[in-house]
Motif scaffolding. Structure first.
Motif, PDB file in Angstrom:
ATOM      1  N   MET A 133       0.931  -1.086  -0.034  1.00  0.00           N
ATOM      2  CA  MET A 133       0.173  -0.015   0.074  1.00  0.00           C
ATOM      3  C   MET A 133       0.763   1.269  -0.122  1.00  0.00           C
ATOM      4  O   MET A 133       0.451   2.224  -0.671  1.00  0.00           O
ATOM      5  CB  MET A 133      -0.973   0.101   1.201  1.00  0.00           C
ATOM      6  CG  MET A 133      -2.022   1.025   1.279  1.00  0.00           C
ATOM      7  SD  MET A 133      -3.174   0.601   2.333  1.00  0.00           S
ATOM      8  CE  MET A 133      -4.087   1.923   2.338  1.00  0.00           C
ATOM      9  N   ILE A 134       1.923   1.162   0.718  1.00  0.00           N
ATOM     10  CA  ILE A 134       2.806   2.664   0.860  1.00  0.00           C
ATOM     11  C   ILE A 134       3.517   2.412  -0.502  1.00  0.00           C
ATOM     12  O   ILE A 134       3.695   3.606  -1.002  1.00  0.00           O
ATOM     13  CB  ILE A 134       3.912   2.312   1.788  1.00  0.00           C
ATOM     14  CG1 ILE A 134       3.251   2.204   3.375  1.00  0.00           C
ATOM     15  CG2 ILE A 134       5.043   3.491   1.756  1.00  0.00           C
ATOM     16  CD1 ILE A 134       4.036   2.180   4.412  1.00  0.00           C
ATOM     17  N   LYS A 135       3.710   1.447  -1.039  1.00  0.00           N
ATOM     18  CA  LYS A 135       4.508   1.513  -2.455  1.00  0.00           C
ATOM     19  C   LYS A 135       3.619   2.038  -3.375  1.00  0.00           C
ATOM     20  O   LYS A 135       4.191   2.891  -4.290  1.00  0.00           O
ATOM     21  CB  LYS A 135       4.942   0.251  -2.926  1.00  0.00           C
ATOM     22  CG  LYS A 135       5.725   0.115  -4.300  1.00  0.00           C
ATOM     23  CD  LYS A 135       6.039  -1.426  -4.745  1.00  0.00           C
ATOM     24  CE  LYS A 135       6.698  -1.441  -6.028  1.00  0.00           C
ATOM     25  NZ  LYS A 135       6.732  -2.559  -6.559  1.00  0.00           N
ATOM     26  N   GLU A 136       2.283   1.736  -3.542  1.00  0.00           N
ATOM     27  CA  GLU A 136       1.436   2.392  -4.319  1.00  0.00           C
ATOM     28  C   GLU A 136       1.052   3.839  -4.193  1.00  0.00           C
ATOM     29  O   GLU A 136       1.143   4.541  -5.027  1.00  0.00           O
ATOM     30  CB  GLU A 136      -0.186   1.635  -4.273  1.00  0.00           C
ATOM     31  CG  GLU A 136      -0.149   0.085  -4.735  1.00  0.00           C
ATOM     32  CD  GLU A 136      -1.538  -0.467  -4.475  1.00  0.00           C
ATOM     33  OE1 GLU A 136      -1.516  -1.636  -5.132  1.00  0.00           O
ATOM     34  OE2 GLU A 136      -2.194  -0.151  -3.667  1.00  0.00           O
ATOM     35  N   PHE A 137       1.195   4.167  -2.974  1.00  0.00           N
ATOM     36  CA  PHE A 137       0.718   5.561  -2.345  1.00  0.00           C
ATOM     37  C   PHE A 137       2.089   6.333  -3.193  1.00  0.00           C
ATOM     38  O   PHE A 137       1.925   7.532  -3.776  1.00  0.00           O
ATOM     39  CB  PHE A 137       0.856   5.742  -0.957  1.00  0.00           C
ATOM     40  CG  PHE A 137       0.707   7.244  -0.596  1.00  0.00           C
ATOM     41  CD1 PHE A 137      -0.586   7.861  -0.856  1.00  0.00           C
ATOM     42  CD2 PHE A 137       1.734   7.816   0.032  1.00  0.00           C
ATOM     43  CE1 PHE A 137      -0.690   9.297  -0.610  1.00  0.00           C
ATOM     44  CE2 PHE A 137       1.637   9.328   0.445  1.00  0.00           C
ATOM     45  CZ  PHE A 137       0.255   9.814   0.140  1.00  0.00           C
ATOM     46  N   LYS A 138       3.416   5.692  -2.870  1.00  0.00           N
ATOM     47  CA  LYS A 138       4.611   6.610  -3.446  1.00  0.00           C
ATOM     48  C   LYS A 138       4.677   6.598  -5.001  1.00  0.00           C
ATOM     49  O   LYS A 138       4.811   7.725  -5.660  1.00  0.00           O
ATOM     50  CB  LYS A 138       5.812   5.667  -2.906  1.00  0.00           C
ATOM     51  CG  LYS A 138       7.055   6.180  -3.246  1.00  0.00           C
ATOM     52  CD  LYS A 138       8.169   5.341  -2.990  1.00  0.00           C
ATOM     53  CE  LYS A 138       9.446   5.832  -3.472  1.00  0.00           C
ATOM     54  NZ  LYS A 138      10.730   5.016  -3.029  1.00  0.00           N
ATOM     55  N   GLU A 139       4.127   5.669  -5.694  1.00  0.00           N
ATOM     56  CA  GLU A 139       3.960   5.844  -6.846  1.00  0.00           C
ATOM     57  C   GLU A 139       2.951   6.667  -7.442  1.00  0.00           C
ATOM     58  O   GLU A 139       3.254   7.552  -8.381  1.00  0.00           O
ATOM     59  CB  GLU A 139       3.564   4.325  -7.553  1.00  0.00           C
ATOM     60  CG  GLU A 139       4.924   3.340  -7.646  1.00  0.00           C
ATOM     61  CD  GLU A 139       4.072   1.937  -8.007  1.00  0.00           C
ATOM     62  OE1 GLU A 139       3.049   2.028  -8.639  1.00  0.00           O
ATOM     63  OE2 GLU A 139       5.103   1.059  -7.994  1.00  0.00           O
TER      64      GLU A 139
END
Length: 133
Positions: A1-7
């Motif tokens: 989820m954090i990775k998606e937010f960063k993207e």
């Protein structure tokens, strides 16, 4: 989820939007200052003091400050007009006449033109045959 937010955050359009909002708010402050400090006083010279802030009416103890609303509308119209003029000036400076280079048609375009011409010829021949009958 954090990775998606960063993207999501690092995606170009989100950053562009953030920059646009920041520049827009700074630009709004400049235009509001122009309106309040230059344009409104200039209009005041010719039209008298433009201030509807004292226009208020009361109904059952509730005060409706219509004058402040009218002032806000006038400020909006002045700001919108100034922005309109500035955009026209900026577009005039940024406009460059680009000469379109003639492009060679693709094979697909050539085939489509041939088909169009053949269909047109068939239609003309069909029309001639119908008139001869």
């Amino acid at each position: 989820m954090i990775k998606e937010f960063k993207e999501f955050i690092l995606r170009g359009n989100v950053v562009d939007l953030a920059v646009g909002v920041i520049i827009g708010s700074a630009f709004t402050a400049i235009v509001k200052s122009l309106t309040d400090n230059l344009i409104s006083p200039m209009l005041g010279i010719f039209l008298g003091k433009i201030d509807f802030s004292q226009v208020v009416f009361s109904v059952a103890g509730a005060e409706f400050k219509v004058g402040l609303f009218i002032n806000a509308i006038i400020n909006f119209l002045i700001i919108a007009f100034v922005i309109f003029i500035m955009v026209k000036i900026i577009n005039k400076f940024l406009r460059t006449e680009k000469e379109e280079e003639p492009t060679t048609p693709s094979n697909e375009e050539l085939y489509l033109k041939e088909i169009r011409d053949l269909l047109s010829e068939q239609q003309i021949q069909s029309d001639k045959n119908e008139t001869n009958l």
